[in-house]
Design an enzyme around this catalytic site. Structure first.
Site, mmCIF file in Angstrom:
data_model
loop_
_atom_site.group_PDB
_atom_site.id
_atom_site.type_symbol
_atom_site.label_atom_id
_atom_site.label_comp_id
_atom_site.label_asym_id
_atom_site.label_seq_id
_atom_site.Cartn_x
_atom_site.Cartn_y
_atom_site.Cartn_z
ATOM 1 N N SER A 124 0.807 -1.220 0.000
ATOM 2 C CA SER A 124 0.000 0.000 0.000
ATOM 3 C C SER A 124 0.844 1.277 0.000
ATOM 4 C CB SER A 124 -0.915 0.028 1.225
ATOM 5 O OG SER A 124 -0.146 -0.136 2.407
ATOM 6 N N ASP A 153 -4.381 6.951 8.704
ATOM 7 C CA ASP A 153 -5.405 6.072 9.281
ATOM 8 C C ASP A 153 -4.836 5.107 10.319
ATOM 9 O OD1 ASP A 153 -3.886 4.470 7.718
ATOM 10 O OD2 ASP A 153 -5.486 3.788 6.390
ATOM 11 N N HIS A 174 -1.184 4.064 7.356
ATOM 12 C CA HIS A 174 -0.607 4.698 6.171
ATOM 13 C C HIS A 174 -0.268 6.165 6.420
ATOM 14 C CE1 HIS A 174 -3.279 1.369 4.836
ATOM 15 N NE2 HIS A 174 -2.161 1.032 4.223
#
Ligand SMILES: *[C@@H]1O[C@H](CO)[C@@H](O)[C@H](O)[C@H]1NC(C)=O
Ligand SMILES: *[C@@H]1O[C@H](CO)[C@@H](O)[C@H](O)[C@H]1NC(C)=O
Ligand SMILES: *[C@@H]1O[C@H](CO)[C@@H](O)[C@H](O)[C@H]1NC(C)=O
Ligand SMILES: *[C@@H]1O[C@H](CO)[C@@H](O)[C@H](O)[C@H]1NC(C)=O
Length: 381
Positions: free
Chosen positions: A42, A346, A349
């Site tokens: 990610s 969050d 990230h």
């Protein structure tokens, strides 16, 4: 006069030869990478998970004011590195409609690991590399066919020329999920052995220039911090002096020391390749040393979601409402006023603001071994 002119001309030729080699006034040290091929999770996903597991809806992308396919409020580090190289943003190969791969392709997928066990999506590192090798062989075959043909098919504008594969920069940023899942019961050496074999596959198939990120200080990310501390503001028992969870950072450091060893072995095995190892750990950790000076008022408080209620990418979609409505989306989610004041988006990230600073710190080579800027990462030192 004539002889002075010829001495001058001789000097100019000499200067061009020597100066050109060493990057003098007339010689550019810029490698002019025509493309980037990226692998990871990610931290550098620019569309894979949003295509494969459901679009990431607002507030993901909120800083750009639109859905960005990334797992944060805006851009990720690889976007800023592409900018530094003068290249367009990378498209995910699984997100294939209306996208182009002329200047590279992104295989990185959120939730993925080096380990082939489990994972959110079945695109762990080895699968990403298999998908790349297929992408490459199909592209080369299409161009070979073209040589016997006078037509000018559409793929030429969306697929890189075959010679691009040996001139491109191969970038890798993976490992955070291996740490998050505690190496699936294996240890860092076994996990990095898998990494080694994966990178061998790239280097044996014509990759020459590599830019490898080590893994960041996962123990500094908000959710992990808050999970392991009392939420009433009392000090975290397992925190270091900057508030990061020690044990998780020790795991990240173990990973990074194994990574360094494997990179050195790869350099010995592929002496023609140029492999730059980038200390993203120290670049990211530096954000937490003096957060206020860098504009982060809330270093550990994450922007989207609250402890125990993760800011899921699909929550709004499931709710079936407000999906495309920026203003109403803002109202329905517990998100912070200003994402740029937070390091963590969050709890897992980084925000675009943090990514921008980290990209700036690493792009000029000050965290790299060897210490060369990304624009010059094709040169042996
Ligand atoms: C990604 O796709 C867009 C839209 O087709 C294109 O403009 C851009 O150049 C592509 N990026 C790369 C790296 O090729
Ligand atoms: C292209 O032509 C060459 C020489 O005629 C031939 O050897 C090759 O197989 C052809 N390639 C394709 C893809 O048709
Ligand atoms: C040219 O391309 C077409 C479509 O891919 C193919 O059918 C044809 O055989 C090719 N011609 C030559 C001479 O390779
Ligand atoms: C690299 O960039 C960072 C951030 O802008 C800066 O602090 C550092 O001094 C630069 N290092 C070099 C070697 O240019």
């Amino acid at each position: 006069m004539e002889s002075r002119l010829s001495i001058w001309a001789f000097g100019l030729v000499l200067f061009l030869l020597v100066g050109g080699e060493n990057g003098g006034v007339f010689g550019s040290r810029n490698c002019g990478f025509p493309a980037i091929f990226n692998f990871g999770d990610s931290n550098s996903d620019t569309g894979a998970s949003s295509s494969a597991s459901g679009e990431h809806l607002l507030p993901f992308g909120i800083t750009l004011g639109k859905k960005s396919k990334r797992i944060t409020d805006g851009r990720v580090i690889i976007d800023f590195l592409a900018e530094a190289l003068g290249l367009p943003y990378l498209n995910a190969t699984v997100d294939s409609i209306g996208t182009s791969y002329k200047h590279g392709a992104n295989f990185a997928t959120g939730g993925c690991k080096i380990s082939s066990i489990g994972g959110v999506l079945p695109f762990n590192l080895d699968v990403q590399i298999s998908r790349f090798l297929r992408f490459k062989s199909r592209t080369v075959a299409l161009y070979e066919q073209l040589n016997n043909n006078s037509t000018n098919p559409a793929f030429k504008s969306i697929l890189p020329e075959p010679e691009v594969f040996s001139k491109a920069l191969y970038t890798i940023d993976i490992g955070q999920n291996d740490i998050a899942y505690l190496f699936d019961g294996q240890n860092p050496p076994a996990t990095l052995d898998k990494f080694y074999i994966s990178i061998q596959r790239l280097l044996s198939n014509g990759a020459k220039f590599m830019w490898i990120h080590n893994t960041g200080p996962f123990g500094c990310m908000g959710s992990k911090h808050l999970d392991s501390c009392k939420q009433d503001g009392s000090p975290c028992p397992d925190a270091d002096e900057h508030g990061c969870v020690k044990n998780l950072n020790i795991q990240a450091q173990l990973f990074n020391s194994e990574l360094k060893d494997r990179v050195n072995r790869l350099r010995a095995e592929y002496p023609d390749a140029v492999i730059t190892l980038v200390d993203v750990y120290s670049a990211k950790y530096s954000l937490f040393l003096n957060p206020k000076n860098q504009g982060f008022d809330e270093p550990f408080k994450f922007c989207c979601g609250v402890p125990g209620s993760f800011c899921g990418t699909r929550e709004l979609e499931i709710a079936g409402k407000f999906a495309d409505n920026y203003e109403r989306a803002k109202l329905t989610r517990p998100i912070c006023k200003d994402p740029s004041k937070h390091i963590s988006w969050d709890g897992v990230h980084y925000t675009e603001a943090a990514n921008r600073i980290v990209a700036k710190l690493i792009a000029n080579g000050s965290h790299s071994d060897p210490p060369v800027p990304i624009t010059e990462a094709c040169r042996k030192h």
